[in-house]
Design a protein around this motif. Structure first.
Motif, short mmCIF file in Angstrom:
data_model
loop_
_atom_site.label_atom_id
_atom_site.label_comp_id
_atom_site.label_asym_id
_atom_site.label_seq_id
_atom_site.Cartn_x
_atom_site.Cartn_y
_atom_site.Cartn_z
N UNK A 26 99.74 22.33 32.88
CA UNK A 26 100.15 22.05 31.50
C UNK A 26 98.90 21.97 30.63
N UNK A 27 98.63 22.99 29.82
CA UNK A 27 97.40 23.01 29.03
C UNK A 27 97.47 22.08 27.83
N UNK A 28 96.30 21.68 27.36
CA UNK A 28 96.21 20.89 26.14
C UNK A 28 96.04 21.80 24.93
N UNK A 29 96.88 21.61 23.92
CA UNK A 29 96.74 22.34 22.66
C UNK A 29 96.84 21.33 21.52
N UNK A 30 95.97 21.44 20.55
CA UNK A 30 95.99 20.51 19.43
C UNK A 30 97.36 20.53 18.75
N UNK A 31 97.95 19.35 18.63
CA UNK A 31 99.21 19.22 17.91
C UNK A 31 100.45 19.45 18.73
N UNK A 32 100.30 19.89 19.99
CA UNK A 32 101.50 20.25 20.76
C UNK A 32 102.37 19.03 21.08
N UNK A 33 101.76 17.85 21.15
CA UNK A 33 102.54 16.64 21.45
C UNK A 33 103.50 16.28 20.32
N UNK A 34 103.21 16.77 19.13
CA UNK A 34 104.06 16.46 17.97
C UNK A 34 105.04 17.58 17.65
N UNK A 35 105.09 18.58 18.48
CA UNK A 35 106.00 19.70 18.23
C UNK A 35 107.45 19.21 18.27
N UNK A 36 108.23 19.58 17.25
CA UNK A 36 109.61 19.09 17.15
C UNK A 36 110.61 19.90 17.96
N UNK A 37 110.22 21.11 18.35
CA UNK A 37 111.13 21.95 19.10
C UNK A 37 111.04 21.70 20.60
N UNK A 38 111.68 22.56 21.36
CA UNK A 38 111.70 22.45 22.81
C UNK A 38 110.40 22.99 23.40
N UNK A 39 109.79 22.25 24.32
CA UNK A 39 108.63 22.72 25.07
C UNK A 39 108.95 22.65 26.55
N UNK A 40 108.69 23.73 27.27
CA UNK A 40 108.92 23.71 28.71
C UNK A 40 107.93 24.62 29.42
N UNK A 41 107.68 24.32 30.68
CA UNK A 41 106.91 25.20 31.56
C UNK A 41 107.87 26.21 32.16
N UNK A 42 107.36 27.36 32.57
CA UNK A 42 108.25 28.37 33.18
C UNK A 42 108.93 27.86 34.44
#
Length: 393
Positions: A152-168
């Motif tokens: 799971x990579x770190x990307x600036x701002x990804x923790x605040x993303x309002x949509x769905x986030x998933x790994x494959x």
């Protein structure tokens, strides 16, 4: 404070960690030689990566005869590239044929060689009461594979993303994303295939190219690219074979760099042998990229920032600072081994995990960077080596 082991058990034969294809292969080879073994598996089924963490449309990327496990071929009626469900049914039949009965829901938390005893001490947690059990054995076979934990990579701002986030590892089908804008991060085999699946379900995918990548057609000159490569390597040096593969690839696929898919400096086979990075075998995704159905972002992401325009966020590209909004982000960022976290053995570090035999009765299956065919070779070697010691004991 660490919990003390409540029980201790002696394992007369090898203890195998992992009930995936590698673990099943070495168990079958051992059983065929009359050597008993015990398999510990942290999940509740065999081949848990295949059964629980793969998408529905997945098929073997190599022909079936290059992916079969020792002592049992695929059924003749299976296609050249068996589907996920066909491969799982093959593994279940394989386990049944060789009477392989792993102990499920047993997570190995540590394994250490006891110099005083001359034996391995393996601690596992599991069972209904989640108790800790210690197993003592003469031989330890690590068969958890290279793809155990999702990266799971770190990307600036990804923790605040309002949509769905998933790994494959959690992705199943593009049906969930119909008519949605989806950002896929990573252009390996999984990322490319997920993008194709999203297109086929009328989603709107974009692909982030994080690094250079070799894309090869799955077949060249009427046969699988992998089989052709292995044939050419019998007669020609690796670098010359790489040049031939790239020449054929350009003739079939065109110049992939025109679409943001830069090739590494090293050829596909040399890169695989040195780093383990597998080339992408194209099964139709490149055509979607060329047609514009899959939008490209390269060479990567600067940040994911808030937007008031949609439920998602804005993506900023490193190359030209253009941005877009997305409903979901799928991380096709690969896997890593978890062995260094529980195996207390310096010779089996994360950077040196590609040999099949270590010291003090330690073995590895499935870390040769040669896929299922490599795991089968490892399994035969391990079983043969252990058999010699077994007969002398």
């Amino acid at each position: 404070m660490a919990r003390k082991a409540e029980r201790c058990a002696w394992v007369p034969g090898p203890l195998i960690v992992g009930a995936g294809p590698s673990g099943l292969a070495v168990a079958a080879c051992l059983r065929n030689k009359g050597v008993p073994c015990l398999i510990l598996e942290r999940s509740n089924c065999i081949a848990s990566l295949w059964q629980l963490k793969t998408y529905n449309r997945l098929c073997l990327h190599l022909p079936k005869n290059l992916c079969e496990l020792p002592l049992m071929p695929f059924p003749e009626n299976f296609p050249e590239y068996p589907s996920k469900q066909q491969f799982i049914s093959y593994l279940e039949a394989y386990a049944k044929k060789f009477d392989i009965l792993p102990m499920f829901n047993r997570t190995v938390v540590s394994a250490e060689y006891d110099n005083g005893l001359g034996l391995w001490r393996v601690k596992a947690v599991g069972g209904g009461a989640k108790e800790e059990m210690e197993y003592v054995c003469r031989w330890l076979v690590v068969a958890t594979g290279e793809n155990t934990e999702a990266v799971m990579p770190e990307m600036d701002g990804i923790r605040d993303f309002n949509g769905l986030i998933m790994h494959t590892s959690s992705y199943k089908s593009g049906e969930t994303f119909r008519d949605k804008k989806v950002l896929v991060v990573g252009c390996g085999n999984s990322g490319m295939e997920v993008c194709l699946d999203l297109c086929n379900h009328n989603a709107l995918p974009s692909l982030v190219v994080r690094d250079s990548v070799h894309i090869l057609p799955r077949e060249m000159l009427g046969q699988s690219t992998f089989r052709l490569s292995m044939f050419l390597l019998r007669w020609l040096p690796m670098r010359m074979v790489d040049r031939l593969l790239l020449m054929f690839s350009r003739a079939i696929l065109g110049d992939t760099a025109l679409f943001g898919l830069r090739r590494p400096l090293l050829g596909p086979l040399e890169l695989k042998s040195l780093t383990g990075k597998t080339p992408v075998l194209d099964i139709g995704t490149l055509a979607k990229i060329k047609s514009g159905e899959i939008k490209m972002y390269y060479p990567g992401i600067v940040a994911v920032l808030p937007t008031e325009l949609s439920v998602g966020k804005s993506l900023f590209s490193c190359s030209d600072e253009t941005s877009d909004d997305f409903d979901a982000i799928i991380l096709a960022t690969g896997y890593k081994s978890n062995v260094p976290y529980w195996l207390k053995e310096r010779d089996f570090s994360e950077n040196n995990i590609n040999g099949w035999k270590g010291e003090h009765g330690l073995y590895a299956v499935g870390f040769s960077r040669k896929g299922l065919s490599g795991a089968s070779i490892d399994a035969r070697n391990v079983a043969q080596d252990i058999e010699k010691c077994w007969k002398l004991s």
